[in-house]
Enzyme design. Structure first.
Site, PDB file in Angstrom:
ATOM      1  N   ALA A  66       0.842  -1.195   0.000  1.00 16.15           N
ATOM      2  CA  ALA A  66       0.000   0.000   0.000  1.00 16.15           C
ATOM      3  C   ALA A  66       0.879   1.248   0.000  1.00 16.15           C
ATOM      4  O   ALA A  66       2.059   1.200   0.349  1.00 16.15           O
ATOM      5  CB  ALA A  66      -0.912  -0.004   1.208  1.00 16.15           C
ATOM      6  N   GLY A 109      -0.584  -5.091   0.388  1.00 14.42           N
ATOM      7  CA  GLY A 109      -1.726  -4.933  -0.504  1.00 14.42           C
ATOM      8  C   GLY A 109      -1.490  -5.557  -1.865  1.00 14.42           C
ATOM      9  O   GLY A 109      -2.437  -6.004  -2.519  1.00 14.42           O
ATOM     10  N   GLU A 112      -2.339  -9.119  -1.439  1.00 18.49           N
ATOM     11  CA  GLU A 112      -3.797  -9.220  -1.361  1.00 18.49           C
ATOM     12  C   GLU A 112      -4.438  -9.090  -2.738  1.00 18.49           C
ATOM     13  O   GLU A 112      -5.383  -9.813  -3.072  1.00 18.49           O
ATOM     14  CB  GLU A 112      -4.345  -8.150  -0.403  1.00 18.49           C
ATOM     15  CG  GLU A 112      -4.044  -8.468   1.053  1.00 18.49           C
ATOM     16  CD  GLU A 112      -4.380  -7.326   1.994  1.00 18.49           C
ATOM     17  OE1 GLU A 112      -5.027  -7.572   3.031  1.00 18.49           O
ATOM     18  OE2 GLU A 112      -3.978  -6.178   1.706  1.00 18.49           O
ATOM     19  N   GLU A 132       2.970  -6.053   7.136  1.00 20.29           N
ATOM     20  CA  GLU A 132       2.210  -5.061   7.903  1.00 20.29           C
ATOM     21  C   GLU A 132       2.542  -5.064   9.392  1.00 20.29           C
ATOM     22  O   GLU A 132       2.590  -4.012  10.043  1.00 20.29           O
ATOM     23  CB  GLU A 132       0.700  -5.286   7.727  1.00 20.29           C
ATOM     24  CG  GLU A 132       0.144  -4.849   6.380  1.00 20.29           C
ATOM     25  CD  GLU A 132       0.195  -5.952   5.339  1.00 20.29           C
ATOM     26  OE1 GLU A 132      -0.524  -5.850   4.326  1.00 20.29           O
ATOM     27  OE2 GLU A 132       0.961  -6.921   5.535  1.00 20.29           O
TER      28      GLU A 132
END
Length: 258
Positions: A66, A109, A112, A132
């Site tokens: 991210a 991300g 993901e 994370e």
């Protein structure tokens, strides 16, 4: 090419390609980029000429995570009001096959995003992981749920708790990805796989995706009922007639998605 800032798009015959395009940031995912990916996936999903969607990055990174600078500004209330992960839910509504073509980093991300795809093909240099926890947070766009469904609770906890990277070979052994290929033939192999899928009967492919997608969520008897319903539905298609006639005539079938 589509008129986007963070992605490039093109159609190669029956294959729709979405390329993540923030190379200076290793394709770090900001909110605008996710909106563009979701929007183009939906456009390809609604385009009758497209049968398969490919999502790819570049040689250095599929998506390295991210956009931390954007995320640092958030608060619990801003997240609640904006509901940014609702955009991610749109990936789950795409009916056509989606292939993630991963080279380099697929972290946070980015991992993901790959897990939201139906199939993942990875270059030998690919690295996957959820870092994370090293930032004092956790996956929030489906990582804990999708990874656990892929590899089970204990291995998922180990990977997410430690925040370490795993190689493409380890990801293959764990069952996270489908194939590992040499970087120099990555594009060729991805398009070959997409082409084989595009040649299959589109209605059957869509109904298979629905049934397999529900398999982990439904009780067995409910899953069997869905499978049978979808099996029956294929017999209302011209593709079913063509497929069986081609088998009898010992020739290749030509499916039209009808």
């Amino acid at each position: 090419m589509g008129k986007f800032i963070n992605v490039r798009t093109e159609a190669e015959g029956t294959i729709g390609v979405i390329e993540l395009n923030r190379p200076k940031r290793l394709n770090a995912l900001n909110r605008k980029m996710i909106e563009e990916i979701a929007g183009q996936m939906e456009a390809f999903d609604n385009d009758p000429r497209i049968r398969v969607i490919v999502l790819q990055g570049n040689e250095r990174a599929f998506a390295a995570g991210a956009d931390i600078e954007e995320m640092m500004k958030e608060s619990p209330l801003s997240f609640e009001l904006a509901d940014p992960f609702a955009i991610w839910d749109r990936f789950m509504s795409v009916n056509k096959p989606v292939i993630a073509s991963v080279s380099g980093f697929a972290l946070g991300g980015g991992f993901e995003l790959a897990l939201h795809c139906d199939l993942i093909i990875a270059a030998e240099n690919a690295q996957f992981g959820f870092p994370e926890v090293n930032l004092g947070v956790m996956p929030g766009a489906g990582g804990t749920q999708l990874l656990t469904r892929s590899i089970g609770k204990r291995k998922a906890l180990e990977l997410i708790w430690l925040g370490e990277h795993i190689s493409a070979e380890v990801a293959l052994e764990l069952g996270v990805i489908n194939r590992v290929v040499a970087p120099e033939i990555m594009e060729e192999e991805t398009m070959r796989l997409a082409g084989k899928l595009a040649d299959q009967a589109p209605i059957a492919v869509r109904l298979i995706k629905e049934a397999v997608g529900k398999a982990e969520d439904l009780p067995l008897q409910d899953g069997l009922t869905l499978e049978r319903k979808n099996f029956y539905l294929t017999f209302d298609s011209a593709d079913q007639k063509e497929g069986m006639q081609a088998f009898i005539e010992k020739r290749a079938a030509h499916f039209k998605g009808e």
